[in-house]
Design an enzyme around this catalytic site. Structure first.
Site, short mmCIF file in Angstrom:
data_model
loop_
_atom_site.label_atom_id
_atom_site.label_comp_id
_atom_site.label_asym_id
_atom_site.label_seq_id
_atom_site.Cartn_x
_atom_site.Cartn_y
_atom_site.Cartn_z
N ARG A 179 0.82 -1.21 0.00
CA ARG A 179 0.00 0.00 0.00
C ARG A 179 0.86 1.28 0.00
O ARG A 179 0.50 2.29 0.59
CB ARG A 179 -0.97 0.01 1.19
CG ARG A 179 -1.97 -1.13 1.18
CD ARG A 179 -2.89 -1.09 -0.02
NE ARG A 179 -3.80 -2.23 -0.02
CZ ARG A 179 -3.57 -3.38 -0.66
NH1 ARG A 179 -2.46 -3.55 -1.38
NH2 ARG A 179 -4.45 -4.37 -0.60
N SER A 228 -11.50 0.11 2.70
CA SER A 228 -10.68 -0.31 3.84
C SER A 228 -10.06 0.91 4.50
O SER A 228 -9.41 1.72 3.83
CB SER A 228 -9.59 -1.28 3.38
OG SER A 228 -10.15 -2.47 2.91
N GLU A 298 -5.18 3.82 5.91
CA GLU A 298 -5.09 3.56 4.48
C GLU A 298 -5.85 4.62 3.71
O GLU A 298 -5.46 5.01 2.61
CB GLU A 298 -5.66 2.17 4.16
CG GLU A 298 -5.55 1.77 2.71
CD GLU A 298 -5.94 0.33 2.46
OE1 GLU A 298 -6.50 0.05 1.38
OE2 GLU A 298 -5.69 -0.53 3.33
#
Length: 305
Positions: A179, A228, A298
């Site tokens: 990520r 998320s 995130e």
């Protein structure tokens, strides 16, 4: 609140600009959470050349923020100072190229890339249908789902830097980790080339259906959510840590930790950006107290409170 209108000054410096410059433009309707204040200036360039021309003449003192489809984003209630850039139709083309390759503009929804690949009998890109957002966001955060990440399929990415220069990055130049993308922060990605493999269209379609069904069964995708919320810490799943800390269903104002999937925050209808961010920070605190593990956001958060 309203910011000072700097659009006339900007227009004077870029007389040949073709894209739209809008002062104090609301951003709430451009995000999946449907919250947040305005952009001081919203710029929607016509194409890559228009974007480069604008950035070349934009003074360094004016901050630039880029948004995509707004799926993984909290815009704070005070709005975003400077220029917010949103890429549109000029960055929305998908083309299948020889060698089982797919080229896409960064405004293209991820799912559209997977569909184009499936129709062309190209395997290996079905995972994109499980990522809510556009290709620009997938490039910037190494978006992934169901066992694959952007780094597994990317050949090269193309973008424009703050000085207006067009730059091309190989997969290695992106310095991908989980990520995270290590390409310069000032680069605004404009396109990407992906590598797939020969495949059976029926089998690829079945894989995509399975991903879609799994998302619908386990994630609150029909709610006002940002996807998320936290990255999975090494050796852990964020949702399990959140659940173990007793946060399933927890609320702050009209913001709630999803009952269906604990790593999703949802706007029940009347939440502010502050409610959502406070909820997230409270979850982080409770998880740290319960497990000793620190969750990392995130979801991208931009603007001023």
């Amino acid at each position: 609140m309203a910011f000072p209108d700097i659009v006339p000054d900007l227009r004077a410096k870029v007389p040949e600009l073709r894209g739209r410059l809008l002062p104090n433009q609301s951003l709430a309707e451009l995000t999946w959470f449907r919250v947040g204040g305005p952009a001081q200036v919203l710029f929607m360039p016509e194409d890559e050349a228009d974007l480069g021309y604008f950035l070349e003449h934009l003074t360094a003192e004016i901050p630039v923020t880029v948004i995509g489809l707004g799926s993984n984003l909290i815009v704070r209630d005070g709005g975003v100072p400077g220029v917010v850039i949103r890429l549109g139709r000029g960055f929305g083309e998908v083309k299948v190229e020889p060698g089982n390759r797919v080229r896409a503009g960064t405004a293209v929804p991820d799912v559209k890339v997977s569909r184009a690949a499936q129709e062309a009998s190209i395997a290996g890109l079905a995972f994109f249908c499980g990522i809510p957002g556009a290709i620009g966001g997938a490039l910037r955060m190494n978006g992934g789902a169901y066992g694959r990440e952007t780094k597994d399929a990317l050949i090269e990415a193309r973008g424009v830097d703050r000085r207006g220069n067009v730059r091309v990055f190989s997969n290695g130049d992106m310095h991908y980790t989980y990520r995270h993308c290590g390409a310069p922060d000032d680069v605004i990605f404009t396109g990407a080339l992906f590598q797939g493999a020969p495949g059976d269209p029926a089998a690829i379609a079945a894989e995509m259906d399975k991903i879609t069904e799994s998302r619908e069964a386990t994630q609150p995708i029909k709610s006002r959510t940002g996807g998320s919320t936290f990255k999975n810490p090494p050796g852990h799943k964020a949702w399990q840590l959140i659940d173990a800390a007793g946060c399933r269903g927890f609320k702050v104002g009209d913001a709630q930790v999803s009952e269906m999937h604990c790593n999703f925050l949802i706007n029940l209808g009347g939440a502010s950006a502050a409610d959502i961010e406070t909820l997230g920070e409270t979850v982080r605190k409770r998880v740290k107290e319960n497990s000793g593990v620190e969750l990392e956001w995130e979801i991208k958060r931009i603007g001023v409170a």
